[in-house]
Design an enzyme around this catalytic site. Structure first.
Site, short mmCIF file in Angstrom:
data_model
loop_
_atom_site.label_atom_id
_atom_site.label_comp_id
_atom_site.label_asym_id
_atom_site.label_seq_id
_atom_site.Cartn_x
_atom_site.Cartn_y
_atom_site.Cartn_z
N THR A 75 0.86 -1.19 0.00
CA THR A 75 0.00 0.00 0.00
C THR A 75 0.89 1.23 0.00
O THR A 75 2.11 1.15 0.25
CB THR A 75 -0.91 0.04 1.25
OG1 THR A 75 -0.09 0.21 2.42
CG2 THR A 75 -1.74 -1.22 1.39
N VAL A 102 3.20 -1.11 4.79
CA VAL A 102 2.47 0.06 5.26
C VAL A 102 3.45 1.24 5.26
O VAL A 102 4.51 1.17 5.90
CB VAL A 102 1.90 -0.18 6.67
CG1 VAL A 102 1.04 1.00 7.10
CG2 VAL A 102 1.09 -1.47 6.72
N ILE A 161 7.31 -2.33 7.30
CA ILE A 161 7.34 -0.86 7.35
C ILE A 161 7.98 -0.30 6.08
O ILE A 161 9.13 -0.58 5.77
CB ILE A 161 8.12 -0.37 8.60
CG1 ILE A 161 7.56 -1.03 9.88
CG2 ILE A 161 8.09 1.15 8.67
CD1 ILE A 161 6.09 -0.79 10.13
N LYS A 162 7.18 0.49 5.37
CA LYS A 162 7.64 1.07 4.10
C LYS A 162 8.21 2.45 4.37
O LYS A 162 7.58 3.28 5.04
CB LYS A 162 6.45 1.15 3.14
CG LYS A 162 6.80 1.05 1.68
CD LYS A 162 5.52 0.85 0.87
CE LYS A 162 5.78 0.93 -0.60
NZ LYS A 162 4.51 0.87 -1.36
N VAL A 163 9.41 2.66 3.85
CA VAL A 163 10.16 3.89 4.14
C VAL A 163 10.69 4.44 2.82
O VAL A 163 11.12 3.66 1.96
CB VAL A 163 11.33 3.53 5.10
CG1 VAL A 163 12.33 4.64 5.20
CG2 VAL A 163 10.80 3.17 6.48
#
Ligand code: G3P
Length: 215
Positions: free
Chosen positions: A27, A56, A82-84
């Site tokens: 996402t 996310v 965890i998307k960074v």
């Protein structure tokens, strides 16, 4: 090659999941906005459909803020990644999170060297955007091949997650190169089924079966 689905649309995720085609979900803020629900509700609902990794995306611009967001997101499901974004602060966050055993996905990657940086920082996934490079007349898949070569050469564990996929040819090329994952929009996923000879073959089998049962 694993298939992640690149959407926050619950119906689309459920449909693909029911066909066994969802190894995970990605996402981003744009996809969450398009789905129309608040961030937490959306992610919690996705987590009820799949046990695969759900990326996310953080929206903070500093590492401290990203880590704080990560700690919140991790409570929304047992399979949160965890998307960074690919920035110096982003890589600080990736290093800190990966040292705690938290999975990360570095997004908005447009060069093989950005992918190398993400791998060195300890990212679980790196997301090179092929479609957006094609949009500016730069071959996106060439970057995937270069990243594959670099990661193999130095035996990085970081997985290549091909993103900004726009058509079936992107998926074919990603699979031929040996990308670990491709994240696929629902429409592109459904295009994979299509072939005129499949359609005409089904029509003939059905016609012949109807004649046969009538005998
Ligand atoms: O998940 C991010 C990426 O796949 C976005 O794709 O089509 O907006 O470039 P696109």
């Amino acid at each position: 090659m694993q298939f992640f689905i690149d959407t926050a649309d619950m119906t689309a995720i459920q449909t693909a999941h029911d066909m066994g085609l969802v190894d995970g979900v990605t996402t981003n803020p744009t996809l969450i906005k398009k789905a129309g629900l608040d961030h937490e509700t959306t992610i919690r609902q996705i987590a009820t459909i799949t046990s695969g990794p759900i990326s996310v995306e953080t929206i903070s611009t500093d590492a401290e803020g990203m880590i704080k967001e990560a700690d919140t997101f991790l409570q929304w499901g047992s399979n949160i990644v965890i998307k960074v974004v690919m920035t110096p602060e982003g890589m600080k966050a990736v290093r800190a999170l990966s040292s705690r055993g938290i999975k990360t996905n570095v997004t908005l990657v447009f060069t093989p060297l950005q992918a190398l940086i993400a791998a060195k920082s300890g990212a679980t996934y790196v997301s090179p955007f092929v479609g957006r490079l094609d949009d500016i007349s730069t071959p996106g898949m060439a970057m995937i091949q270069q990243i594959r070569t670099i990661f193999d050469q130095y035996q990085f564990d970081t997985q290549i997650l091909v993103a900004s996929v726009r058509n079936p040819v992107h998926l074919l090329e990603a699979a031929m190169i040996g990308a670990d994952v491709a994240t696929v929009p629902p429409d592109t996923l459904m295009q994979l089924f299509q072939h005129p000879l499949t359609d005409s073959g089904i029509a003939k089998f059905l016609a012949d079966a109807a004649a046969w049962t009538a005998q």
